[in-house]
Design a protein around this motif. Structure first.
Motif, mmCIF file in Angstrom:
data_model
loop_
_atom_site.group_PDB
_atom_site.id
_atom_site.type_symbol
_atom_site.label_atom_id
_atom_site.label_comp_id
_atom_site.label_asym_id
_atom_site.label_seq_id
_atom_site.Cartn_x
_atom_site.Cartn_y
_atom_site.Cartn_z
ATOM 1 N N ILE A 95 0.833 -1.210 0.000
ATOM 2 C CA ILE A 95 0.000 0.000 0.000
ATOM 3 C C ILE A 95 0.865 1.256 0.000
ATOM 4 O O ILE A 95 2.048 1.225 0.346
ATOM 5 C CB ILE A 95 -0.991 0.019 1.186
ATOM 6 C CG1 ILE A 95 -0.267 0.081 2.521
ATOM 7 C CG2 ILE A 95 -1.920 -1.175 1.144
ATOM 8 C CD1 ILE A 95 -1.209 0.276 3.691
ATOM 9 N N ASP A 96 0.259 2.349 -0.395
ATOM 10 C CA ASP A 96 0.958 3.637 -0.498
ATOM 11 C C ASP A 96 0.958 4.322 0.866
ATOM 12 O O ASP A 96 -0.075 4.765 1.350
ATOM 13 C CB ASP A 96 0.243 4.508 -1.533
ATOM 14 C CG ASP A 96 0.903 5.873 -1.699
ATOM 15 O OD1 ASP A 96 1.976 6.097 -1.104
ATOM 16 O OD2 ASP A 96 0.331 6.711 -2.409
ATOM 17 N N GLU A 97 2.134 4.396 1.453
ATOM 18 C CA GLU A 97 2.243 4.955 2.806
ATOM 19 C C GLU A 97 1.930 6.447 2.860
ATOM 20 O O GLU A 97 1.601 6.984 3.925
ATOM 21 C CB GLU A 97 3.635 4.689 3.382
ATOM 22 C CG GLU A 97 4.793 5.446 2.737
ATOM 23 C CD GLU A 97 5.311 4.827 1.447
ATOM 24 O OE1 GLU A 97 6.448 5.139 1.073
ATOM 25 O OE2 GLU A 97 4.591 4.041 0.802
ATOM 26 N N SER A 98 2.030 7.135 1.726
ATOM 27 C CA SER A 98 1.773 8.580 1.746
ATOM 28 C C SER A 98 0.318 8.887 2.093
ATOM 29 O O SER A 98 -0.016 10.025 2.424
ATOM 30 C CB SER A 98 2.142 9.211 0.406
ATOM 31 O OG SER A 98 1.303 8.721 -0.618
ATOM 32 N N ALA A 99 -0.545 7.878 2.019
ATOM 33 C CA ALA A 99 -1.950 8.071 2.395
ATOM 34 C C ALA A 99 -2.079 8.484 3.858
ATOM 35 O O ALA A 99 -3.063 9.100 4.262
ATOM 36 C CB ALA A 99 -2.733 6.784 2.159
ATOM 37 N N PHE A 100 -1.069 8.162 4.670
ATOM 38 C CA PHE A 100 -1.148 8.424 6.109
ATOM 39 C C PHE A 100 -0.347 9.645 6.542
ATOM 40 O O PHE A 100 -0.138 9.861 7.738
ATOM 41 C CB PHE A 100 -0.659 7.190 6.890
ATOM 42 C CG PHE A 100 -1.278 5.907 6.414
ATOM 43 C CD1 PHE A 100 -2.638 5.705 6.521
ATOM 44 C CD2 PHE A 100 -0.502 4.918 5.819
ATOM 45 C CE1 PHE A 100 -3.219 4.529 6.063
ATOM 46 C CE2 PHE A 100 -1.074 3.747 5.358
ATOM 47 C CZ PHE A 100 -2.437 3.551 5.479
ATOM 48 N N ARG A 101 0.101 10.431 5.584
ATOM 49 C CA ARG A 101 0.962 11.578 5.922
ATOM 50 C C ARG A 101 0.251 12.541 6.876
ATOM 51 O O ARG A 101 0.883 13.205 7.690
ATOM 52 C CB ARG A 101 1.443 12.303 4.670
ATOM 53 C CG ARG A 101 0.362 12.847 3.785
ATOM 54 C CD ARG A 101 0.886 13.391 2.464
ATOM 55 N NE ARG A 101 1.642 14.607 2.659
ATOM 56 C CZ ARG A 101 2.945 14.703 2.438
ATOM 57 N NH1 ARG A 101 3.621 13.673 2.017
ATOM 58 N NH2 ARG A 101 3.565 15.843 2.638
ATOM 59 N N GLY A 102 -1.083 12.605 6.786
ATOM 60 C CA GLY A 102 -1.830 13.517 7.650
ATOM 61 C C GLY A 102 -1.805 13.125 9.114
ATOM 62 O O GLY A 102 -2.028 13.954 9.991
ATOM 63 N N ILE A 103 -1.528 11.861 9.397
ATOM 64 C CA ILE A 103 -1.486 11.420 10.800
ATOM 65 C C ILE A 103 -0.280 12.030 11.497
ATOM 66 O O ILE A 103 -0.361 12.506 12.624
ATOM 67 C CB ILE A 103 -1.442 9.875 10.886
ATOM 68 C CG1 ILE A 103 -2.744 9.290 10.316
ATOM 69 C CG2 ILE A 103 -1.244 9.415 12.328
ATOM 70 C CD1 ILE A 103 -2.765 7.774 10.270
ATOM 71 N N ASP A 104 0.871 12.000 10.808
ATOM 72 C CA ASP A 104 2.085 12.571 11.405
ATOM 73 C C ASP A 104 3.039 12.946 10.272
ATOM 74 O O ASP A 104 3.882 12.145 9.859
ATOM 75 C CB ASP A 104 2.740 11.557 12.352
ATOM 76 C CG ASP A 104 3.800 12.206 13.241
ATOM 77 O OD1 ASP A 104 4.396 13.210 12.815
ATOM 78 O OD2 ASP A 104 4.015 11.716 14.371
ATOM 79 N N LEU A 105 2.903 14.166 9.794
ATOM 80 C CA LEU A 105 3.679 14.626 8.641
ATOM 81 C C LEU A 105 5.176 14.626 8.933
ATOM 82 O O LEU A 105 5.990 14.220 8.109
ATOM 83 C CB LEU A 105 3.215 16.032 8.236
ATOM 84 C CG LEU A 105 3.894 16.648 7.012
ATOM 85 C CD1 LEU A 105 3.724 15.752 5.792
ATOM 86 C CD2 LEU A 105 3.332 18.029 6.738
ATOM 87 N N ARG A 106 5.551 15.049 10.128
ATOM 88 C CA ARG A 106 6.976 15.118 10.493
ATOM 89 C C ARG A 106 7.608 13.725 10.501
ATOM 90 O O ARG A 106 8.738 13.535 10.053
ATOM 91 C CB ARG A 106 7.154 15.783 11.858
ATOM 92 C CG ARG A 106 6.998 17.307 11.822
ATOM 93 C CD ARG A 106 7.132 17.917 13.201
ATOM 94 N NE ARG A 106 8.401 17.609 13.815
ATOM 95 C CZ ARG A 106 8.531 17.096 15.041
ATOM 96 N NH1 ARG A 106 7.465 16.852 15.775
ATOM 97 N NH2 ARG A 106 9.722 16.844 15.545
ATOM 98 N N LEU A 107 6.861 12.759 11.011
ATOM 99 C CA LEU A 107 7.381 11.389 11.048
ATOM 100 C C LEU A 107 7.513 10.843 9.626
ATOM 101 O O LEU A 107 8.469 10.133 9.320
ATOM 102 C CB LEU A 107 6.464 10.493 11.885
ATOM 103 C CG LEU A 107 7.114 9.206 12.415
ATOM 104 C CD1 LEU A 107 8.216 9.555 13.416
ATOM 105 C CD2 LEU A 107 6.085 8.309 13.076
ATOM 106 N N MET A 108 6.584 11.191 8.780
ATOM 107 C CA MET A 108 6.639 10.767 7.377
ATOM 108 C C MET A 108 7.891 11.325 6.700
ATOM 109 O O MET A 108 8.576 10.628 5.942
ATOM 110 C CB MET A 108 5.381 11.251 6.646
ATOM 111 C CG MET A 108 5.317 10.850 5.188
ATOM 112 S SD MET A 108 5.067 9.087 4.919
ATOM 113 C CE MET A 108 3.353 8.930 5.428
ATOM 114 N N GLU A 109 8.225 12.572 7.004
ATOM 115 C CA GLU A 109 9.422 13.184 6.423
ATOM 116 C C GLU A 109 10.684 12.477 6.912
ATOM 117 O O GLU A 109 11.641 12.280 6.155
ATOM 118 C CB GLU A 109 9.467 14.676 6.778
ATOM 119 C CG GLU A 109 8.411 15.499 6.024
ATOM 120 C CD GLU A 109 8.293 16.914 6.555
ATOM 121 O OE1 GLU A 109 8.876 17.203 7.624
ATOM 122 O OE2 GLU A 109 7.608 17.735 5.914
#
Length: 727
Positions: free
Chosen positions: A356-370
């Motif tokens: 699955i595309d993990e970018s779908a969850f960027r809104g949960i924790d944008l800093r952690l995604m970065e």
């Protein structure tokens, strides 16, 4: 027999998802609409929500919908009085979808009958009704009854309302018709009121809801009220508890699985079960330690049920979306799965967490995604790096899990039909850990954190240094912090052969007895100024113990990382300070001895003298006693009628180890002054001048020191009181 790749080649066929189940056209074309929004029911543009036929086509009759339809039938037939319904469940559980489904069923009796027939359901809905749907996203009002009354065509009654609508006024609005009122997202609207400044509005709306549900429970009135409810607002709960509408949980897990499959695939029921079981068995049969499954047969049954999605993927997404709030920018779960289906439909047999595309969850924790993306860049060349880090990220974002275990990671990535092995994934996991800055491991669970994983980074950074690199660092510390940059380290520094005193520190033992003797001979071989070396030996075989080397590695790694990462919390600085101090303190305990030379029965031999690792203490222990030096000089000149020039005497003290050890030239001059004062020597100065009873103003290197027994006969006394007469 299973091979180590993970499947029985003789029995199993390599299927693709497309061979087993048919994805909906909009899924494959990328036009799938996964998020259902109530306020779009009356939108002007083409939407799934405002197209009853298409909407019912993709709607699976969940147990919640079936239960509600059964209770509607009871109200219509008079078996029950209750027409109030609460559709409860967490975010993403299908409350809005259920609400819109019921709205379309009420509004479109003929379509409702078709849909019921398609699913072999027997339900009874009014042939004619007035239905209104109110989403608080569309209607931000002080009084909830206003949009409802307007949509029902009873706007004129609004002017008659004082503080809130009475039951009589609500009954007047309803009349003898069948009326269905659908209210979505009531809690967001309710929670926006300020309890202090708008207490009167809260009270008025609470009273209206109570009256509305009372009328819905009246056996003489054909009012149906459907409200979606997260069950988060206690005050609303109290109203509902008093009026007792039917509570319907729309989130049973089995229902939700079927809803998902029906939304994404056509004729799920007609999928080839034999092929599904074949694929699932290829995975289940090769799951072995460290994959941990409590009840593997039950797991297998559930995997067959959720095909083509791996059970862990479905469970994980449900947990993430239950915890997600609407304020977060989280793409709908169905959209995430639809994208995964589109991507894997023709090339895979099972959709895993790592698909699955993990970018779908960027809104949960944008800093952690970065931080995840930054870390991924550091390890992108390792085979399963992306799949591993993506899995850990998803499990970190899931509030129900502390992170991903090895078992989670393997279940999320391992595909035996693609030739994967469990070991290859585990090896990549081992190679990766310590390279990403923000990947942590706690109690065998991998997770991402906002703070640097300094200790894992250190462990990985340590591997970059050779043992020789580390030894050089340790030597640097020994030279600088223990011996104050006043010593040479044997084996690492170039040791000069000049007439100044040199402290030479040995980092490793030269053994004992004959071994040590041979090493010493080798050291002094070819050297001119042999009595200027203070050799400092350790008490241990080597200062480069495992403990010291490990400390040196950590120190070098920390220094390296200081140039790569922001040490905002000062962890690296602290490690550097601690390891540096640890090395200094420990190595100080390893020293030691110095070598002192003595002549015994005409043969030169050594003695080992205990010293501490202190430069001044070493010098103090190394130097010979002034009295010994004086006696040695007297003995040296006893058989020399012409004595010895002071310059030559000093050089001999520095060249020959049988001589007492001196730290500087001044020691010899002091000894000569003392000997002359005690009349144990006489001095011959410039131009043949003798100093027998009186001392010269200064003693020069060119002067000679002579034994008194060789004093000449004085022929003339000098008028100068400090001069001695010429011969």
């Amino acid at each position: 027999m299973l091979d180590n790749i993970g499947f029985n080649k003789e029995v199993h066929h390599m299927y693709r998802i497309k061979d087993i189940i048919t994805a909906r056209k909009e899924v494959l074309e990328g036009t799938f609409q996964g998020v259902i929004q109530t306020h779009k029911v009356d939108a002007k543009e083409e939407r799934l929500e405002n197209n009853p036929r298409e909407f019912l086509k993709i709607t699976y009759p969940s147990s919640a919908i079936k239960s509600i339809l059964e209770m509607i039938k009871e109200k219509v037939t008079g078996e029950s009085n209750q027409g109030g319904f609460l559709l409860v469940g967490p975010y993403g559980s299908g409350k809005s979808h259920t609400l819109i489904t019921l709205y379309h069923l009420f509004n479109n009796p003929s379509l409702a009958r078709e849909w019921g027939k398609r699913w072999k359901m027997d339900f009874e809905l009014p042939e004619k009704s007035r239905s209104v749907i109110v989403s608080t996203r569309r209607y931000d009002v002080d009084h909830l009854w206003e949009p409802i009354f307007k949509l029902l065509g009873k706007e004129d009654i609004l002017s008659e309302i004082k503080r809130f609508p009475t039951t009589d006024q609500i009954e007047e609005v309803i009349g003898d018709d069948t009326v269905a009122i659908f209210i979505d997202e009531i809690e967001n609207w309710y929670g926006a009121f300020d309890p202090k400044k708008q207490a009167h509005l809260i009270e008025q709306n609470e009273t209206f809801l109570e009256h509305l549900l009372e009328v819905a429970a009246d056996p003489t009135k054909k009012l149906f009220v459907f409200i979606t409810f997260l069950e988060e607002k206690k005050e609303l709960k109290k109203i509902f508890n008093r009026t007792k509408p039917v509570r319907i949980d729309v989130s049973p897990i089995e229902d939700r699985e079927k809803v998902i499959l029906h939304r994404l695939f056509e004729d799920v029921e007609s999928a080839d079960r034999g092929k599904i079981e074949s694929v699932v068995e290829q995975y289940i049969n090769v799951y072995s330690d460290p994959i941990k499954l409590e009840d593997i047969q039950n797991y297998k049954r559930r995997m067959i049920r959720t095909y083509p999605f791996h059970l862990l993927l479905i469970d994980t997404l449900f947990q993430i979306y239950e915890a997600a709030t609407e304020r977060q920018n989280v793409r709908g779960m169905l959209n995430v799965l639809a994208d995964a289906v589109k991507d894997t439909y023709e090339r895979k047999d099972l959709i895993l967490v790592s698909d699955i595309d993990e970018s779908a969850f960027r809104g949960i924790d944008l800093r952690l995604m970065e931080k995840y993306k930054f870390d991924l860049e550091r390890v992108k060349d390792i085979g399963f790096a992306k799949e591993i880090l993506k899995t850990v990220l998803i499990f970190t974002l899931n509030e129900k899990t502390p992170g991903a275990t090895e078992s989670d990671i393997l279940l999320s990535i391992f595909s035996p039909t693609e030739g994967h092995t469990l070991n290859s994934i585990l090896m990549d996991l081992e190679n990766i850990y310590g390279k990403p800055y923000y990947l942590h491991k706690e109690n065998d669970v991998y997770l991402f954190k906002h703070e640097l994983n300094i200790y894992a980074l250190l462990e990985k950074e340590k591997d970059k240094f050779s043992e020789n690199d580390v030894k050089k660092k340790i030597v640097e510390i020994v030279r600088k912090d223990i011996f104050e940059n006043r010593a040479f380290i044997f084996g690492f520094d170039e040791i000069p052969d000049h007439n100044k005193v040199k402290i030479v520190v040995l980092p490793e033992s030269w053994g004992v007895n004959d071994t040590l003797k041979a090493k010493l001979s080798e050291f002094y071989k070819g050297k001119t100024w042999q009595n200027t070396y203070i050799l400092v030996l350790p008490e241990v075989n080597t200062i480069f113990s495992f403990e010291i080397l490990e400390k040196g590695k950590r120190l070098k790694a920390a220094e390296n990382l200081m140039n790569q990462v922001k040490d905002e919390e000062g962890k690296l600085r602290k490690i550097i300070q601690e390891e540096w101090k640890g090395i200094v303190d420990k190595i100080k305990t390893y020293y030691g001895y110095i070598v002192k030379w003595v002549e015994y029965e005409g043969e030169l031999t050594y003695r080992l003298i205990n010293v501490s690792a202190d430069i001044n203490a070493i010098r103090e222990k190394a130097k010979s006693d002034l009295g010994v030096i004086c006696d040695f000089i007297v003995k040296l000149i006893e058989d020399k009628p012409n004595g010895i020039r002071i310059e030559e005497l000093i050089n001999d003290f520095k060249k020959y180890r049988k001589y007492p050890f001196i730290l500087d030239d001044e020691t010899i001059y002091t000894a000569i002054r003392n000997l002359h004062r005690d009349k144990r020597v006489i001095i011959q100065g410039e131009r043949g001048k003798w100093y027998i009873d009186e001392s010269p103003r200064s003693i020069e290197p060119s002067f000679a020191v002579i034994h008194p027994k060789y004093a000449p006969e004085v022929v003339k006394e000098s008028d100068d009181s400090e001069d001695v007469g010429e011969v």
